[in-house]
Design a protein around this motif. Structure first.
Motif, short mmCIF file in Angstrom:
data_model
loop_
_atom_site.label_atom_id
_atom_site.label_comp_id
_atom_site.label_asym_id
_atom_site.label_seq_id
_atom_site.Cartn_x
_atom_site.Cartn_y
_atom_site.Cartn_z
N ILE A 2 0.83 -1.21 0.00
CA ILE A 2 0.00 0.00 0.00
C ILE A 2 0.86 1.26 0.00
O ILE A 2 0.49 2.28 -0.57
CB ILE A 2 -1.02 0.00 1.17
CG1 ILE A 2 -2.24 0.86 0.81
CG2 ILE A 2 -0.39 0.42 2.47
CD1 ILE A 2 -3.41 0.68 1.76
N GLY A 3 2.05 1.18 0.60
CA GLY A 3 2.97 2.31 0.56
C GLY A 3 3.48 2.58 -0.85
O GLY A 3 3.52 3.73 -1.30
N VAL A 4 3.85 1.51 -1.54
CA VAL A 4 4.31 1.65 -2.93
C VAL A 4 3.19 2.20 -3.81
O VAL A 4 3.39 3.14 -4.59
CB VAL A 4 4.81 0.29 -3.47
CG1 VAL A 4 5.01 0.34 -4.98
CG2 VAL A 4 6.10 -0.12 -2.77
N LEU A 5 1.99 1.65 -3.65
CA LEU A 5 0.87 2.08 -4.48
C LEU A 5 0.49 3.53 -4.22
O LEU A 5 0.31 4.31 -5.15
CB LEU A 5 -0.34 1.17 -4.24
CG LEU A 5 -0.20 -0.27 -4.70
CD1 LEU A 5 -1.40 -1.09 -4.26
CD2 LEU A 5 -0.01 -0.35 -6.21
N SER A 6 0.36 3.89 -2.95
CA SER A 6 -0.08 5.24 -2.63
C SER A 6 1.05 6.25 -2.74
O SER A 6 0.80 7.45 -2.79
CB SER A 6 -0.68 5.29 -1.22
OG SER A 6 0.31 5.02 -0.26
N GLY A 7 2.27 5.77 -2.81
CA GLY A 7 3.42 6.66 -2.93
C GLY A 7 3.61 7.23 -4.31
O GLY A 7 4.56 7.95 -4.56
N LEU A 60 -7.63 -5.18 -3.24
CA LEU A 60 -6.55 -6.14 -3.01
C LEU A 60 -5.91 -5.96 -1.63
O LEU A 60 -5.84 -6.91 -0.85
CB LEU A 60 -5.49 -6.03 -4.11
CG LEU A 60 -4.38 -7.06 -4.06
CD1 LEU A 60 -4.92 -8.43 -4.45
CD2 LEU A 60 -3.25 -6.66 -4.99
N CYS A 61 -5.43 -4.75 -1.34
CA CYS A 61 -4.80 -4.52 -0.03
C CYS A 61 -5.82 -4.63 1.09
O CYS A 61 -5.50 -5.17 2.16
CB CYS A 61 -4.13 -3.15 0.01
SG CYS A 61 -2.62 -3.05 -0.97
N GLY A 62 -7.03 -4.14 0.87
CA GLY A 62 -8.06 -4.24 1.90
C GLY A 62 -8.45 -5.67 2.20
O GLY A 62 -8.69 -6.03 3.35
N GLY A 63 -8.48 -6.51 1.17
CA GLY A 63 -8.77 -7.93 1.38
C GLY A 63 -7.59 -8.67 1.97
O GLY A 63 -7.75 -9.62 2.72
N PHE A 88 -4.75 -3.90 8.11
CA PHE A 88 -3.64 -3.26 8.81
C PHE A 88 -2.90 -2.31 7.88
O PHE A 88 -2.40 -1.27 8.31
CB PHE A 88 -2.69 -4.31 9.38
CG PHE A 88 -1.64 -3.73 10.29
CD1 PHE A 88 -1.94 -3.44 11.60
CD2 PHE A 88 -0.37 -3.50 9.82
CE1 PHE A 88 -0.98 -2.90 12.45
CE2 PHE A 88 0.60 -2.97 10.65
CZ PHE A 88 0.30 -2.67 11.96
N SER A 89 -2.84 -2.64 6.59
CA SER A 89 -2.17 -1.77 5.64
C SER A 89 -2.90 -0.43 5.54
O SER A 89 -2.27 0.62 5.46
CB SER A 89 -2.06 -2.43 4.27
OG SER A 89 -3.35 -2.75 3.75
N THR A 90 -4.22 -0.45 5.57
CA THR A 90 -4.99 0.78 5.54
C THR A 90 -4.77 1.58 6.83
O THR A 90 -4.65 2.80 6.81
CB THR A 90 -6.49 0.48 5.34
OG1 THR A 90 -6.64 -0.31 4.16
CG2 THR A 90 -7.29 1.75 5.20
N PHE A 91 -4.73 0.88 7.96
CA PHE A 91 -4.42 1.52 9.24
C PHE A 91 -3.07 2.24 9.15
O PHE A 91 -2.93 3.39 9.57
CB PHE A 91 -4.41 0.46 10.35
CG PHE A 91 -3.78 0.90 11.63
CD1 PHE A 91 -4.45 1.74 12.50
CD2 PHE A 91 -2.50 0.48 11.97
CE1 PHE A 91 -3.87 2.16 13.69
CE2 PHE A 91 -1.91 0.88 13.15
CZ PHE A 91 -2.60 1.73 14.01
N ALA A 92 -2.07 1.58 8.60
CA ALA A 92 -0.74 2.17 8.48
C ALA A 92 -0.76 3.39 7.54
O ALA A 92 -0.14 4.41 7.84
CB ALA A 92 0.26 1.13 7.97
N LEU A 93 -1.49 3.29 6.44
CA LEU A 93 -1.58 4.41 5.50
C LEU A 93 -2.28 5.60 6.14
O LEU A 93 -1.84 6.74 5.99
CB LEU A 93 -2.29 3.98 4.22
CG LEU A 93 -2.43 5.05 3.13
CD1 LEU A 93 -1.05 5.52 2.66
CD2 LEU A 93 -3.24 4.50 1.96
N ASP A 94 -3.37 5.35 6.86
CA ASP A 94 -4.07 6.43 7.56
C ASP A 94 -3.14 7.10 8.57
O ASP A 94 -3.11 8.32 8.69
CB ASP A 94 -5.32 5.92 8.26
CG ASP A 94 -6.44 5.55 7.30
OD1 ASP A 94 -6.38 5.95 6.13
OD2 ASP A 94 -7.36 4.84 7.74
N GLY A 95 -2.39 6.28 9.30
CA GLY A 95 -1.43 6.82 10.27
C GLY A 95 -0.36 7.66 9.60
O GLY A 95 0.00 8.74 10.07
#
Length: 121
Positions: free
Chosen positions: A48-53, A70-73, A77-84
């Motif tokens: 998710i970091g690579v994608l949103s970066g 994909l990441c949500g499924g 936790f990846s969404t939690f990390a991105l929100d943070g």
């Protein structure tokens, strides 16, 4: 409706991938049952970091498929990390600390409550 299907299809693939990691790690790390979850969470955060970066624009259907689906499924936790990360990047450190603390401690507490409610008899 089309966007919901796109997210759902990505979620199906992510969930299947998460279960596949579970099966692989359960076989090789039976004495450490948390290993699969740890791997999924770390890999999901990297993806998710690579994608949103900058790899994709999150507002388009490819972004919906990869990030929300994909990441949500694969792991929320990846969404939690991105929100943070977004809170930190925006200088909202107090909100980040509250969000992270409530998410982790609150999640454990409500999980315990749910477990207790189902096993109190």
């Amino acid at each position: 409706m089309k966007d919901i299907l796109i997210v759902g299809f990505g979620g199906f693939i992510g969930s299947a991938a998460r279960y596949s990691v579970y099966l692989l790690t359960a076989k090789h790390y039976a004495d450490k049952p948390y290993t699969g979850t740890l791997i999924v969470n770390l890999v999901g955060c990297l993806i998710i970091g690579v994608l949103s970066g900058g790899l994709i624009k999150l507002q388009n259907q490819t972004g919906l498929f990869l990030v929300a689906g994909l990441c949500g499924g694969f792991t929320t936790f990846s969404t939690f990390a991105l929100d943070g990360l977004k809170l930190i990047r925006d200088g909202l450190i107090v909100q980040f600390i509250l969000y992270a603390s409530i998410s982790m401690v609150g999640g454990l507490i409500v999980c315990l409550i749910g477990f207790y409610l189902m096993n109190k008899g």
